[in-house]
Motif scaffolding. Structure first.
Motif, mmCIF file in Angstrom:
data_model
loop_
_atom_site.group_PDB
_atom_site.id
_atom_site.type_symbol
_atom_site.label_atom_id
_atom_site.label_comp_id
_atom_site.label_asym_id
_atom_site.label_seq_id
_atom_site.Cartn_x
_atom_site.Cartn_y
_atom_site.Cartn_z
ATOM 1 N N SER A 112 2.112 4.260 15.051
ATOM 2 C CA SER A 112 2.316 4.382 13.606
ATOM 3 C C SER A 112 3.614 3.701 13.201
ATOM 4 O O SER A 112 4.542 3.577 13.997
ATOM 5 C CB SER A 112 2.354 5.850 13.185
ATOM 6 O OG SER A 112 3.526 6.461 13.675
ATOM 7 N N GLN A 118 0.924 -5.911 11.368
ATOM 8 C CA GLN A 118 0.469 -4.616 11.861
ATOM 9 C C GLN A 118 -0.278 -3.803 10.808
ATOM 10 O O GLN A 118 -0.977 -2.852 11.133
ATOM 11 C CB GLN A 118 1.644 -3.833 12.444
ATOM 12 C CG GLN A 118 2.154 -4.525 13.688
ATOM 13 C CD GLN A 118 3.081 -3.671 14.517
ATOM 14 O OE1 GLN A 118 3.271 -2.500 14.273
ATOM 15 N NE2 GLN A 118 3.654 -4.287 15.539
ATOM 16 N N MET A 119 -0.171 -4.206 9.557
ATOM 17 C CA MET A 119 -0.905 -3.542 8.484
ATOM 18 C C MET A 119 -2.324 -4.101 8.339
ATOM 19 O O MET A 119 -3.082 -3.661 7.485
ATOM 20 C CB MET A 119 -0.156 -3.697 7.152
ATOM 21 C CG MET A 119 1.154 -2.931 7.097
ATOM 22 S SD MET A 119 0.940 -1.144 7.052
ATOM 23 C CE MET A 119 0.427 -0.911 5.369
ATOM 24 N N GLN A 120 -2.684 -5.069 9.195
ATOM 25 C CA GLN A 120 -4.014 -5.688 9.118
ATOM 26 C C GLN A 120 -4.877 -5.256 10.301
ATOM 27 O O GLN A 120 -4.471 -5.399 11.457
ATOM 28 C CB GLN A 120 -3.894 -7.207 9.109
ATOM 29 C CG GLN A 120 -3.175 -7.745 7.896
ATOM 30 C CD GLN A 120 -3.133 -9.249 7.881
ATOM 31 O OE1 GLN A 120 -4.075 -9.917 8.287
ATOM 32 N NE2 GLN A 120 -2.019 -9.802 7.427
ATOM 33 N N ARG A 121 -6.062 -4.811 10.012
ATOM 34 C CA ARG A 121 -7.000 -4.404 11.067
ATOM 35 C C ARG A 121 -7.273 -5.571 12.019
ATOM 36 O O ARG A 121 -7.409 -5.383 13.223
ATOM 37 C CB ARG A 121 -8.290 -3.895 10.412
ATOM 38 C CG ARG A 121 -9.474 -3.702 11.340
ATOM 39 C CD ARG A 121 -9.398 -2.393 12.078
ATOM 40 N NE ARG A 121 -10.425 -2.260 13.081
ATOM 41 C CZ ARG A 121 -11.221 -1.219 13.186
ATOM 42 N NH1 ARG A 121 -11.138 -0.221 12.340
ATOM 43 N NH2 ARG A 121 -12.107 -1.154 14.148
ATOM 44 N N GLY A 161 2.428 3.828 5.088
ATOM 45 C CA GLY A 161 2.532 3.060 6.317
ATOM 46 C C GLY A 161 1.196 2.815 6.996
ATOM 47 O O GLY A 161 0.167 2.666 6.345
ATOM 48 N N MET A 162 1.212 2.827 8.324
ATOM 49 C CA MET A 162 0.060 2.454 9.130
ATOM 50 C C MET A 162 -0.071 3.401 10.311
ATOM 51 O O MET A 162 0.919 3.875 10.867
ATOM 52 C CB MET A 162 0.266 1.007 9.616
ATOM 53 C CG MET A 162 -0.732 0.457 10.584
ATOM 54 S SD MET A 162 -0.577 0.939 12.323
ATOM 55 C CE MET A 162 1.036 0.436 12.778
ATOM 56 N N ARG A 163 -1.337 3.667 10.679
ATOM 57 C CA ARG A 163 -1.646 4.449 11.887
ATOM 58 C C ARG A 163 -2.883 3.846 12.515
ATOM 59 O O ARG A 163 -3.887 3.606 11.843
ATOM 60 C CB ARG A 163 -1.902 5.910 11.533
ATOM 61 C CG ARG A 163 -2.212 6.781 12.744
ATOM 62 C CD ARG A 163 -2.445 8.236 12.313
ATOM 63 N NE ARG A 163 -2.810 9.067 13.430
ATOM 64 C CZ ARG A 163 -4.060 9.224 13.886
ATOM 65 N NH1 ARG A 163 -5.064 8.603 13.314
ATOM 66 N NH2 ARG A 163 -4.292 10.009 14.924
ATOM 67 N N TYR A 201 5.574 -6.548 10.075
ATOM 68 C CA TYR A 201 4.988 -5.376 9.427
ATOM 69 C C TYR A 201 3.660 -5.752 8.772
ATOM 70 O O TYR A 201 2.668 -5.041 8.908
ATOM 71 C CB TYR A 201 5.950 -4.814 8.385
ATOM 72 C CG TYR A 201 5.485 -3.506 7.804
ATOM 73 C CD1 TYR A 201 5.701 -2.306 8.469
ATOM 74 C CD2 TYR A 201 4.815 -3.456 6.581
ATOM 75 C CE1 TYR A 201 5.282 -1.100 7.941
ATOM 76 C CE2 TYR A 201 4.382 -2.270 6.050
ATOM 77 C CZ TYR A 201 4.610 -1.089 6.733
ATOM 78 O OH TYR A 201 4.179 0.103 6.213
ATOM 79 N N GLN A 202 3.656 -6.886 8.093
ATOM 80 C CA GLN A 202 2.433 -7.372 7.443
ATOM 81 C C GLN A 202 1.311 -7.542 8.468
ATOM 82 O O GLN A 202 0.163 -7.195 8.213
ATOM 83 C CB GLN A 202 2.740 -8.694 6.741
ATOM 84 C CG GLN A 202 1.619 -9.251 5.918
ATOM 85 C CD GLN A 202 2.005 -10.597 5.273
ATOM 86 O OE1 GLN A 202 3.145 -11.066 5.364
ATOM 87 N NE2 GLN A 202 1.038 -11.217 4.638
ATOM 88 N N GLU A 210 -5.774 3.139 9.771
ATOM 89 C CA GLU A 210 -5.482 3.604 8.413
ATOM 90 C C GLU A 210 -4.211 2.940 7.916
ATOM 91 O O GLU A 210 -3.235 2.840 8.660
ATOM 92 C CB GLU A 210 -5.244 5.115 8.398
ATOM 93 C CG GLU A 210 -6.345 5.960 8.977
ATOM 94 C CD GLU A 210 -5.877 7.393 9.249
ATOM 95 O OE1 GLU A 210 -4.809 7.801 8.747
ATOM 96 O OE2 GLU A 210 -6.593 8.094 9.977
ATOM 97 N N THR A 211 -4.242 2.485 6.675
ATOM 98 C CA THR A 211 -3.025 1.980 6.033
ATOM 99 C C THR A 211 -2.937 2.574 4.638
ATOM 100 O O THR A 211 -3.940 3.002 4.069
ATOM 101 C CB THR A 211 -3.025 0.439 5.907
ATOM 102 O OG1 THR A 211 -4.121 0.040 5.087
ATOM 103 C CG2 THR A 211 -3.082 -0.232 7.248
#
Length: 170
Positions: A86, A22-25, A53-55, A19-20, A48-49
């Motif tokens: 997402s 996927q939360m990073q560009r 969450g993230m998209r 998860y960490q 976007e985070t």
């Protein structure tokens, strides 16, 4: 008629690490850089985070000559694939998300749900996909072709993710 596929990628890392990532560009930029070896035009269009969450929106272009012959019969131009992924806010019991892929003026749709959850040996990302093609006579063949290629994509992305997490978040 739609076709469905369920695919699970298993990792040695805990769900929170994936998860960490996927939360990073940078994770997504590196993924697209890897794709450029196969699909020269591969970019992160939006990222976007936040607390929810993230998209991410990914755009890849396959030139018509790169397409299999059956796909060339319906695609008269380059195929531009826009993929939206997402994940909801991290939940230790299971983090849900979704994904779609679309092709402008394309003859079908691809939608899916995903879930990231811990296991005894690390974690799993389970993806459940539905593919529909709206062309009589070739729809089944194109749907099957899409699913076969999707399995290859998921496998490659799983290998990339495992390596990326090991190198960047160990």
């Amino acid at each position: 008629m739609a076709r469905r596929l369920s695919y699970s990628a298993r990792y040695e890392h805990p769900a929170e690490k994936l998860y960490q990532a996927q939360m990073q560009r940078q994770y997504w930029d590196d993924l697209m850089e890897g794709f450029r070896e196969l699909t020269p035009i591969s970019n992160v269009e939006e990222f976007e985070t936040g607390a929810g969450g993230m998209r991410v929106v990914l755009k890849q272009t396959l030139t018509r000559d790169m397409l299999p012959p059956i796909a060339q019969t319906v695609m008269m131009k380059d195929m531009v694939i826009t993929r939206v992924e997402s994940l909801d806010a991290f939940d230790a019991t299971g983090t849900p998300g979704s994904y779609t892929a679309s092709i402008p003026a394309g003859p079908g749709s691809l939608t899916g749900e995903q879930e990231l959850f811990d296991t005894e040996t690390g974690c799993t990302v389970r993806k459940t996909t539905e593919v529909k093609v709206y062309l009589p006579f070739v729809n089944g063949k194109l749907e099957q072709l899409m699913l076969v290629n999707l399995v290859d994509l998921f496998r490659g992305e799983a290998e990339f993710t495992a390596d990326w997490v090991a190198k960047n978040l160990a």
